[in-house]
Write a protein that holds these residues in place. Sequence first.
Motif, PDB file in Angstrom:
ATOM      1  N   ALA A 168       0.073  -7.142   9.638  1.00 32.98           N
ATOM      2  CA  ALA A 168      -0.048  -6.433  10.917  1.00 32.98           C
ATOM      3  C   ALA A 168      -1.430  -5.795  11.046  1.00 32.98           C
ATOM      4  O   ALA A 168      -2.049  -5.842  12.121  1.00 32.98           O
ATOM      5  N   ILE A 169      -1.920  -5.234   9.959  1.00 33.02           N
ATOM      6  CA  ILE A 169      -3.261  -4.617   9.964  1.00 33.02           C
ATOM      7  C   ILE A 169      -4.318  -5.681  10.254  1.00 33.02           C
ATOM      8  O   ILE A 169      -5.216  -5.486  11.079  1.00 33.02           O
ATOM      9  N   ALA A 170      -4.195  -6.837   9.589  1.00 36.20           N
ATOM     10  CA  ALA A 170      -5.169  -7.923   9.768  1.00 36.20           C
ATOM     11  C   ALA A 170      -5.110  -8.464  11.198  1.00 36.20           C
ATOM     12  O   ALA A 170      -6.148  -8.713  11.819  1.00 36.20           O
ATOM     13  N   ALA A 171      -3.900  -8.614  11.725  1.00 33.16           N
ATOM     14  CA  ALA A 171      -3.747  -9.146  13.087  1.00 33.16           C
ATOM     15  C   ALA A 171      -4.373  -8.195  14.096  1.00 33.16           C
ATOM     16  O   ALA A 171      -5.078  -8.623  15.018  1.00 33.16           O
ATOM     17  N   ALA A 172      -4.121  -6.911  13.913  1.00 32.57           N
ATOM     18  CA  ALA A 172      -4.673  -5.914  14.843  1.00 32.57           C
ATOM     19  C   ALA A 172      -6.198  -5.915  14.812  1.00 32.57           C
ATOM     20  O   ALA A 172      -6.853  -5.613  15.806  1.00 32.57           O
ATOM     21  N   ALA A 173      -6.766  -6.253  13.657  1.00 33.86           N
ATOM     22  CA  ALA A 173      -8.227  -6.272  13.527  1.00 33.86           C
ATOM     23  C   ALA A 173      -8.808  -7.630  13.930  1.00 33.86           C
ATOM     24  O   ALA A 173     -10.028  -7.814  13.920  1.00 33.86           O
ATOM     25  N   GLY A 174      -7.928  -8.590  14.242  1.00 34.38           N
ATOM     26  CA  GLY A 174      -8.392  -9.917  14.663  1.00 34.38           C
ATOM     27  C   GLY A 174      -8.823 -10.804  13.507  1.00 34.38           C
ATOM     28  O   GLY A 174      -9.570 -11.764  13.705  1.00 34.38           O
ATOM     29  N   TYR A 175      -8.376 -10.518  12.286  1.00 37.92           N
ATOM     30  CA  TYR A 175      -8.747 -11.367  11.143  1.00 37.92           C
ATOM     31  C   TYR A 175      -7.800 -12.551  11.053  1.00 37.92           C
ATOM     32  O   TYR A 175      -6.600 -12.406  11.263  1.00 37.92           O
ATOM     33  N   ASP A 176      -8.386 -13.704  10.683  1.00 36.70           N
ATOM     34  CA  ASP A 176      -7.569 -14.899  10.416  1.00 36.70           C
ATOM     35  C   ASP A 176      -7.226 -14.870   8.918  1.00 36.70           C
ATOM     36  O   ASP A 176      -7.932 -15.437   8.098  1.00 36.70           O
ATOM     37  N   ILE A 177      -6.172 -14.180   8.594  1.00 30.85           N
ATOM     38  CA  ILE A 177      -5.843 -13.987   7.174  1.00 30.85           C
ATOM     39  C   ILE A 177      -4.979 -15.145   6.655  1.00 30.85           C
ATOM     40  O   ILE A 177      -4.116 -15.645   7.355  1.00 30.85           O
ATOM     41  N   LYS A 178      -5.291 -15.578   5.441  1.00 29.83           N
ATOM     42  CA  LYS A 178      -4.516 -16.663   4.825  1.00 29.83           C
ATOM     43  C   LYS A 178      -3.475 -16.087   3.863  1.00 29.83           C
ATOM     44  O   LYS A 178      -3.572 -14.919   3.467  1.00 29.83           O
ATOM     45  N   HIS A 179      -2.525 -16.944   3.513  1.00 32.77           N
ATOM     46  CA  HIS A 179      -1.534 -16.591   2.486  1.00 32.77           C
ATOM     47  C   HIS A 179      -1.488 -17.710   1.487  1.00 32.77           C
ATOM     48  O   HIS A 179      -1.702 -18.863   1.864  1.00 32.77           O
ATOM     49  N   GLY A 180      -1.149 -17.402   0.267  1.00 33.56           N
ATOM     50  CA  GLY A 180      -1.015 -18.513  -0.664  1.00 33.56           C
ATOM     51  C   GLY A 180      -0.794 -18.110  -2.100  1.00 33.56           C
ATOM     52  O   GLY A 180      -0.543 -16.944  -2.426  1.00 33.56           O
ATOM     53  N   VAL A 181      -0.904 -19.120  -2.934  1.00 30.92           N
ATOM     54  CA  VAL A 181      -0.604 -19.001  -4.361  1.00 30.92           C
ATOM     55  C   VAL A 181      -1.908 -18.957  -5.167  1.00 30.92           C
ATOM     56  O   VAL A 181      -2.798 -19.796  -4.971  1.00 30.92           O
ATOM     57  N   PRO A 257     -16.087  -6.036   3.845  1.00 27.74           N
ATOM     58  CA  PRO A 257     -15.660  -5.098   4.892  1.00 27.74           C
ATOM     59  C   PRO A 257     -14.227  -5.349   5.383  1.00 27.74           C
ATOM     60  O   PRO A 257     -13.488  -4.405   5.655  1.00 27.74           O
ATOM     61  N   LYS A 258     -13.838  -6.621   5.466  1.00 30.51           N
ATOM     62  CA  LYS A 258     -12.474  -6.944   5.921  1.00 30.51           C
ATOM     63  C   LYS A 258     -11.446  -6.460   4.907  1.00 30.51           C
ATOM     64  O   LYS A 258     -10.411  -5.887   5.255  1.00 30.51           O
ATOM     65  N   LEU A 259     -11.751  -6.706   3.644  1.00 32.24           N
ATOM     66  CA  LEU A 259     -10.849  -6.295   2.570  1.00 32.24           C
ATOM     67  C   LEU A 259     -10.717  -4.765   2.543  1.00 32.24           C
ATOM     68  O   LEU A 259      -9.627  -4.206   2.426  1.00 32.24           O
ATOM     69  N   THR A 260     -11.849  -4.111   2.709  1.00 37.37           N
ATOM     70  CA  THR A 260     -11.890  -2.648   2.718  1.00 37.37           C
ATOM     71  C   THR A 260     -10.993  -2.102   3.814  1.00 37.37           C
ATOM     72  O   THR A 260     -10.213  -1.175   3.606  1.00 37.37           O
ATOM     73  N   HIS A 261     -11.120  -2.701   4.989  1.00 37.75           N
ATOM     74  CA  HIS A 261     -10.314  -2.244   6.129  1.00 37.75           C
ATOM     75  C   HIS A 261      -8.822  -2.377   5.818  1.00 37.75           C
ATOM     76  O   HIS A 261      -8.036  -1.450   6.068  1.00 37.75           O
ATOM     77  N   ILE A 262      -8.433  -3.507   5.268  1.00 33.64           N
ATOM     78  CA  ILE A 262      -7.007  -3.743   4.983  1.00 33.64           C
ATOM     79  C   ILE A 262      -6.489  -2.763   3.932  1.00 33.64           C
ATOM     80  O   ILE A 262      -5.441  -2.142   4.113  1.00 33.64           O
ATOM     81  N   PHE A 263      -7.228  -2.583   2.855  1.00 34.80           N
ATOM     82  CA  PHE A 263      -6.795  -1.654   1.805  1.00 34.80           C
ATOM     83  C   PHE A 263      -6.674  -0.219   2.344  1.00 34.80           C
ATOM     84  O   PHE A 263      -5.713   0.478   2.076  1.00 34.80           O
ATOM     85  N   LYS A 264      -7.685   0.152   3.116  1.00 35.51           N
ATOM     86  CA  LYS A 264      -7.720   1.524   3.648  1.00 35.51           C
ATOM     87  C   LYS A 264      -6.509   1.812   4.545  1.00 35.51           C
ATOM     88  O   LYS A 264      -5.834   2.829   4.415  1.00 35.51           O
ATOM     89  N   GLU A 265      -6.257   0.870   5.448  1.00 37.69           N
ATOM     90  CA  GLU A 265      -5.134   1.049   6.388  1.00 37.69           C
ATOM     91  C   GLU A 265      -3.799   0.951   5.675  1.00 37.69           C
ATOM     92  O   GLU A 265      -2.833   1.647   6.023  1.00 37.69           O
ATOM     93  N   LEU A 266      -3.748   0.106   4.677  1.00 41.13           N
ATOM     94  CA  LEU A 266      -2.508  -0.060   3.919  1.00 41.13           C
ATOM     95  C   LEU A 266      -2.187   1.236   3.169  1.00 41.13           C
ATOM     96  O   LEU A 266      -1.027   1.692   3.174  1.00 41.13           O
TER      97      LEU A 266
END
Length: 270
Positions: A168-181, A257-266
Motif C-alpha cells: 500500500a505504501i509503494a502503491a501510494a508513492a507510485g512505485y512499481d514494486i516487485k514480489h518474489g523469491v 530513496p524508494k527503499l527508505t520511504h517504504i521502511f520509514k512509512e512501514l
Amino acid sequence: MMKKIEEAVSYIKGLIGAEPQVGIVLGSGLGSFTKEINIEKEIPYADIPHFPVSTVKGHSGKLIYGELSGKKVLAMAGRFHYYEGYTPQEVVFPVRVMKFLGVKTLLLSNAAGATNRTFKVGDLMIINDHISFLTPNPLIGKNQEELGTRFPDMTEPYKKDLIKKADAIAAAAGYDIKHGVYISVTGPTFETKAEYRMVLALGADVVGMSTVQEVIAGVHMGLDVFAVSVVTDLGIREEENVITHEEVLEAAKEAEPKLTHIFKELVAQL
Ligand code: HPA
C-alpha cells in the motif's frame, strides 16, 4: 551462546534509553538510510562484546540507535556475511541480540542479482519467500530452547501483514514494486551464467549472499520479518557485460530513496 548474547545485550542496554521495537539490517550500498534516524547513540561493533566486525567495502560497521517515525529503532549499518568467514551463528548473532533488547519486528534489505527476466536494475522486490540454498542453516547445532523451538515452521517467514502494508505504501508513492523469491548463495563470487540459469530453474527471482540466515534466526525467535531486495544487476541477460561490486553499490544507491520511504512509512504503521 546465551551468555554471549546476555553480555552483548547488557553492554548495549547500558548505552541506550528505551527498548528498541524495530531492528533494521541494511544491505550493501544501502547504509545511508540511517540518515533518516534521529540518532541517539552510535555503537561501533568493535566495542560490543562478542560482536563480529564487518570487513566488506560499503558497510560501516556500527549499531545505530534512535528514533524513526516515532519508534525506537536499532539499525545495523553493515551486516555480517557467511563469505567473510564468519560461522552462520556469528552471522546471526546481532539479530539474536536485537531480540533480547526488545525488538519485535525485523526489517532487512539487500542487494541482489535478478534472474526474473521482467526485473530491471534499480527495481525493489519485496521478498515473499526464500530458498535457503548454499548458506548453511544457522540453527544447526544444539537447539537453545530460550531462543526458539528445534523445528521452526517456515510457511510464512515474511509476515503477510507487513507485505500488505508495504504494498500500500509503494502503491501510494507510485512505485512499481516487485514480489518474489530470494535464493541464498555463499558468494563471494557472483554467479556464472550457468549458475544464474540454475537458480532461475530452482524457482528464484533474485539471488544474493545474505539475509536468509538472519531471517531464519528471526523466525526461530518469533520476530515479525520483512525484507526487500534491491536489484543491482541482471543475472539472466543478453549482453556480455561483467558484474562488479562498484556497479552493485551504484545501483543500490540509486534505488535507496524508494527503499527508505517504504521502511520509514512501514515503521510508522507498526
Ligand atoms: N549474485 C549474488 N549476490 C549478489 C548479486 C548477484 O548477482 N548482486 C548483488 N548481490
